[in-house]
Design a protein around this motif. Structure first.
Motif, PDB file in Angstrom:
ATOM      1  N   VAL A 142      33.154  47.890  50.074  1.00 44.99           N
ATOM      2  CA  VAL A 142      32.030  47.079  49.589  1.00 44.99           C
ATOM      3  C   VAL A 142      31.545  47.621  48.240  1.00 44.99           C
ATOM      4  CG1 VAL A 142      29.636  46.460  50.102  1.00 44.99           C
ATOM      5  CG2 VAL A 142      31.376  46.283  51.885  1.00 44.99           C
ATOM      6  N   CYS A 143      31.505  48.951  48.127  1.00 51.06           N
ATOM      7  CA  CYS A 143      31.126  49.548  46.838  1.00 51.06           C
ATOM      8  C   CYS A 143      32.038  49.015  45.739  1.00 51.06           C
ATOM      9  CB  CYS A 143      31.277  51.076  46.876  1.00 51.06           C
ATOM     10  SG  CYS A 143      30.041  51.914  47.864  1.00 51.06           S
ATOM     11  N   ASN A 144      33.327  48.943  46.038  1.00 51.72           N
ATOM     12  CA  ASN A 144      34.269  48.544  44.987  1.00 51.72           C
ATOM     13  C   ASN A 144      34.105  47.070  44.601  1.00 51.72           C
ATOM     14  OD1 ASN A 144      36.012  49.686  43.202  1.00 51.72           O
ATOM     15  ND2 ASN A 144      37.875  49.175  44.357  1.00 51.72           N
ATOM     16  N   VAL A 145      33.701  46.238  45.548  1.00 52.25           N
ATOM     17  CA  VAL A 145      33.432  44.837  45.200  1.00 52.25           C
ATOM     18  C   VAL A 145      32.249  44.799  44.226  1.00 52.25           C
ATOM     19  CG1 VAL A 145      32.767  42.557  46.033  1.00 52.25           C
ATOM     20  CG2 VAL A 145      34.246  43.996  47.458  1.00 52.25           C
ATOM     21  N   TYR A 146      31.148  45.472  44.588  1.00 51.01           N
ATOM     22  CA  TYR A 146      29.960  45.457  43.719  1.00 51.01           C
ATOM     23  C   TYR A 146      30.294  46.061  42.339  1.00 51.01           C
ATOM     24  CZ  TYR A 146      27.130  44.560  47.941  1.00 51.01           C
ATOM     25  OH  TYR A 146      26.587  44.021  49.085  1.00 51.01           O
ATOM     26  N   TYR A 147      31.049  47.151  42.364  1.00 46.38           N
ATOM     27  CA  TYR A 147      31.403  47.806  41.099  1.00 46.38           C
ATOM     28  C   TYR A 147      32.156  46.834  40.179  1.00 46.38           C
ATOM     29  CZ  TYR A 147      34.050  50.688  37.853  1.00 46.38           C
ATOM     30  OH  TYR A 147      34.614  51.196  36.712  1.00 46.38           O
ATOM     31  N   HIS A 148      33.123  46.122  40.758  1.00 46.67           N
ATOM     32  CA  HIS A 148      33.914  45.196  39.946  1.00 46.67           C
ATOM     33  C   HIS A 148      33.066  44.067  39.368  1.00 46.67           C
ATOM     34  CE1 HIS A 148      37.460  47.391  41.065  1.00 46.67           C
ATOM     35  NE2 HIS A 148      38.155  46.630  40.235  1.00 46.67           N
ATOM     36  N   VAL A 149      32.107  43.608  40.139  1.00 41.74           N
ATOM     37  CA  VAL A 149      31.232  42.542  39.615  1.00 41.74           C
ATOM     38  C   VAL A 149      30.308  43.138  38.546  1.00 41.74           C
ATOM     39  CG1 VAL A 149      29.486  40.817  40.200  1.00 41.74           C
ATOM     40  CG2 VAL A 149      31.348  41.277  41.806  1.00 41.74           C
ATOM     41  N   GLN A 150      29.750  44.305  38.838  1.00 39.26           N
ATOM     42  CA  GLN A 150      28.798  44.926  37.903  1.00 39.26           C
ATOM     43  C   GLN A 150      29.450  45.170  36.535  1.00 39.26           C
ATOM     44  OE1 GLN A 150      28.222  48.307  36.605  1.00 39.26           O
ATOM     45  NE2 GLN A 150      26.280  47.558  35.744  1.00 39.26           N
ATOM     46  N   ARG A 151      30.719  45.560  36.549  1.00 40.73           N
ATOM     47  CA  ARG A 151      31.404  45.856  35.285  1.00 40.73           C
ATOM     48  C   ARG A 151      32.064  44.630  34.656  1.00 40.73           C
ATOM     49  NH1 ARG A 151      31.267  51.722  34.705  1.00 40.73           N
ATOM     50  NH2 ARG A 151      29.313  51.943  35.836  1.00 40.73           N
ATOM     51  N   GLY A 152      31.900  43.484  35.261  1.00 42.89           N
ATOM     52  CA  GLY A 152      32.510  42.265  34.716  1.00 42.89           C
ATOM     53  C   GLY A 152      34.009  42.206  34.951  1.00 42.89           C
ATOM     54  N   LEU A 153      34.514  43.020  35.879  1.00 38.49           N
ATOM     55  CA  LEU A 153      35.961  43.034  36.154  1.00 38.49           C
ATOM     56  C   LEU A 153      36.340  41.915  37.117  1.00 38.49           C
ATOM     57  CD1 LEU A 153      36.207  46.911  36.642  1.00 38.49           C
ATOM     58  CD2 LEU A 153      36.969  45.589  34.650  1.00 38.49           C
ATOM     59  N   LEU A 154      35.329  41.358  37.765  1.00 38.47           N
ATOM     60  CA  LEU A 154      35.558  40.252  38.694  1.00 38.47           C
ATOM     61  C   LEU A 154      34.676  39.103  38.211  1.00 38.47           C
ATOM     62  CD1 LEU A 154      37.031  39.672  41.399  1.00 38.47           C
ATOM     63  CD2 LEU A 154      34.927  40.329  42.556  1.00 38.47           C
ATOM     64  N   PRO A 155      35.311  38.111  37.573  1.00 41.61           N
ATOM     65  CA  PRO A 155      34.488  37.049  36.972  1.00 41.61           C
ATOM     66  C   PRO A 155      33.668  36.305  38.028  1.00 41.61           C
ATOM     67  CG  PRO A 155      36.799  36.869  36.309  1.00 41.61           C
ATOM     68  CD  PRO A 155      36.745  37.887  37.400  1.00 41.61           C
ATOM     69  N   MET A 156      32.409  36.080  37.667  1.00 42.24           N
ATOM     70  CA  MET A 156      31.503  35.352  38.570  1.00 42.24           C
ATOM     71  C   MET A 156      31.181  34.003  37.939  1.00 42.24           C
ATOM     72  SD  MET A 156      30.723  37.141  41.271  1.00 42.24           S
ATOM     73  CE  MET A 156      29.093  36.730  41.864  1.00 42.24           C
ATOM     74  N   PRO A 157      30.923  32.936  38.680  1.00 45.29           N
ATOM     75  CA  PRO A 157      31.037  32.888  40.131  1.00 45.29           C
ATOM     76  C   PRO A 157      32.490  32.998  40.579  1.00 45.29           C
ATOM     77  CG  PRO A 157      30.628  30.688  39.248  1.00 45.29           C
ATOM     78  CD  PRO A 157      30.561  31.631  38.095  1.00 45.29           C
ATOM     79  N   LEU A 158      32.685  33.477  41.780  1.00 46.96           N
ATOM     80  CA  LEU A 158      34.029  33.653  42.309  1.00 46.96           C
ATOM     81  C   LEU A 158      34.729  32.314  42.394  1.00 46.96           C
ATOM     82  CD1 LEU A 158      33.419  36.052  45.340  1.00 46.96           C
ATOM     83  CD2 LEU A 158      34.143  36.654  43.025  1.00 46.96           C
ATOM     84  N   SER A 159      36.015  32.320  42.024  1.00 47.61           N
ATOM     85  CA  SER A 159      36.761  31.077  42.240  1.00 47.61           C
ATOM     86  C   SER A 159      37.867  31.402  43.223  1.00 47.61           C
ATOM     87  CB  SER A 159      37.313  30.560  40.922  1.00 47.61           C
ATOM     88  OG  SER A 159      38.061  31.562  40.308  1.00 47.61           O
ATOM     89  N   GLY A 160      37.967  30.615  44.267  1.00 51.35           N
ATOM     90  CA  GLY A 160      38.869  30.902  45.379  1.00 51.35           C
ATOM     91  C   GLY A 160      40.311  30.627  45.071  1.00 51.35           C
ATOM     92  N   PRO A 161      41.185  30.599  46.043  1.00 53.60           N
ATOM     93  CA  PRO A 161      40.799  30.773  47.440  1.00 53.60           C
ATOM     94  C   PRO A 161      40.650  32.236  47.855  1.00 53.60           C
ATOM     95  CG  PRO A 161      43.131  30.276  47.306  1.00 53.60           C
ATOM     96  CD  PRO A 161      42.607  30.267  45.895  1.00 53.60           C
TER      97      PRO A 161
END
Ligand code: UDX
Length: 459
Positions: A142-161
């Motif tokens: 869970v930490c790694n999910v938040y970290y990736h969003v916080q650093r912009g490594l996981l573009p938001m909003p999430l696009s699936g699937p």
């Protein structure tokens, strides 16, 4: 009780978020530090200190700071946002004052172990020259999910699937933490959860209440970036052996448990025949969800012990007690470890707060996962697909787990083919949990390494 002054080798100040799911893991970690010769002081708010009691035999001191709401705590704040902002302003100052006071005593502070929810505590530690140690009560995944969003490594909003994050299995969007797949639902929580990682690169140590085998890949990935060490499960080792007598008061209860009623009721039930149900200390399931769980329990025909907090009792169906009679016991709080360690428990229907998951895993209890929000959907994914110690009850399109699904999942885990495999896995994880914290286990060695650094100040 040990009344002799001990020759402490170092002094760690531990500062959890003032909530049940955060205080106990940090308190248990403090006990481990004490057992290894480190003086540990737990810091809480002035308001909360009025209702908590640290067992003196634990040799852990309690000190207080102010969150700005000394009379009423969080309930006194206008909103959670107001609470967090005021806590930061007032807490930074009063925490600094506390460290200065202790530094003038016989036991100056070597390290500040602070909850991930308080990244500002790192600045206090930095300013006063003590080790900066962040402690996470959520799993590394869970930490790694938040970290990736916080650093912009996981573009938001999430696009699936599916979402791909290093060290984690592919996650469906609905298996990410709820604030990630639905950021607008709790904007204040979204900010606080992401802010946990805002200054993580400056932390001297990153501790997580997990253990290496539980999340090997993600732990290894994170450990390459920070001095991350898993130190869990912070479940008292005596419970892992099911030797529960004499340590009922294993931690701090923010609610009043009805332990004796639970245990004497469980004593009268056959082995592995009871479903234990709890949604933890925070979640407020919708009335409809509570009713579906209630009727699902009745339909399963299993015995059940259900913790429904005082404020939630009105959500139960009016005729529920009469309808279920001897089959069930509803209490407003219990000593969960004592219950999970009881041989009458066959399954845990849980909201998948990480403490509950860790406790079930450590005690070998199969789970039916009914996650509600926050990190719980991701924890449930791991329960079902990674550790394979339970199944997730699938919600309908309105997000409600219906009574038929509750019944089916309980039958599957308690009596079905799948239950056999789940029980085998539960036994395996119980053993692995114990190995991790036993002498020489991965978590035990990590704690030793941390203690050595505290003593030697080798940073
Ligand atoms: C919260 C979040 O919801 C969770 O997802 C996060 O990982 C930690 O903080 P909470 O919802 O209260 O915690 O759930 P959980 O993490 O399971 O913690 C609850 C704690 O309360 C457990 O340690 C459990 O043993 C204890 N408990 C619960 C009792 O002692 N008695 C009870 O009757 C119910």
């Amino acid at each position: 009780m040990d009344k002799e002054p001990r020759p402490w080798s170092a002094h760690a100040l531990a500062f959890p978020y003032p909530a049940q799911g955060h205080i106990n893991p940090i308190l248990q970690f403090c006990k481990r530090l004490v057992s290894k010769g480190v003086k540990a002081t737990l810091v809480t708010t002035r308001f909360l200190s009025k209702s908590i009691h640290v067992d003196p035999s634990s040799n852990i001191d309690l000190e207080t700071i102010s969150d700005g709401f000394d009379e009423g705590g969080q309930a006194q704040a206008e909103s959670w946002e107001d609470y967090i902002a005021t806590f930061k302003a007032v807490g930074s100052e009063t925490l600094g004052n506390l460290i200065n006071k202790l530094n003038d005593s016989d036991h100056p502070v070597n390290a500040l172990i602070y909850d991930g929810s308080f990244p500002w505590a790192l600045d206090v530690a930095k300013q006063l020259g003590v080790l900066k140690v962040v402690f996470f009560t959520q799993p590394c995944s869970v930490c790694n999910v938040y970290y990736h969003v916080q650093r912009g490594l996981l573009p938001m909003p999430l696009s699936g699937p599916v979402v791909s994050i290093p060290g984690l299995p592919l996650l469906k969007v609905s298996e990410t933490p709820s604030m990630i797949y639905d950021p607008s639902s709790y904007p204040a929580f979204y900010d606080v959860l992401l802010d946990q990682f805002i200054n993580i690169d400056e932390a001297d140590w990153v501790l997580d209440n997990s253990f290496h085998k539980m999340e090997e890949e993600v732990v290894d990935w994170m450990a390459k970036r920070w001095r991350l060490r898993t130190i869990g499960p912070t479940v008292p080792s005596m419970y892992l052996d099911k030797r529960i007598e004499g340590d009922r008061n294993y931690g701090i209860n923010l609610f009043k448990p009805n332990s004796s009623a639970c245990i004497s009721w469980l004593q009268s039930k056959p082995i592995a025949s009871v479903v234990y149900v709890s949604f933890g200390s925070v979640v407020e399931p919708r009335v409809e969800q509570m009713r579906e769980v209630a009727w699902g329990l009745k339909r399963s025909n299993c015995y059940f012990l259900w913790v429904v907090r005082e404020a939630e009792l009105s959500k139960l169906p009016e005729n529920f007690a009469e309808e279920t009679g001897e089959k069930g016991l509803v209490v407003t709080w219990c000593s969960q470890l004592e219950v999970l360690a009881h041989e009458a428990i066959g399954c845990f229907l849980t909201h998948c707060g990480f403490n509950s998951v860790l406790e079930a895993l450590s005690l070998g209890v199969p789970m039916v996962a009914v996650p509600q929000w926050s990190d719980q959907p991701t924890n449930a994914k791991y329960v079902e697909d990674v550790w394979k110690t339970g199944i997730r009850a699938k919600p309908d399109e309105e997000g409600i787990v219906r009574r038929e699904v509750v019944e089916l999942c309980l039958r599957e885990v308690m009596e079905g083919e799948k239950g056999i495999e789940i029980r085998d896995n539960a036994r395996k994880w119980k053993k692995l949990s114990k190995e991790a914290i036993d002498e020489g286990g991965t978590s035990d060695k990590n704690i030793d390494e941390f203690v050595a650094a505290l003593i030697g100040q080798t940073i």
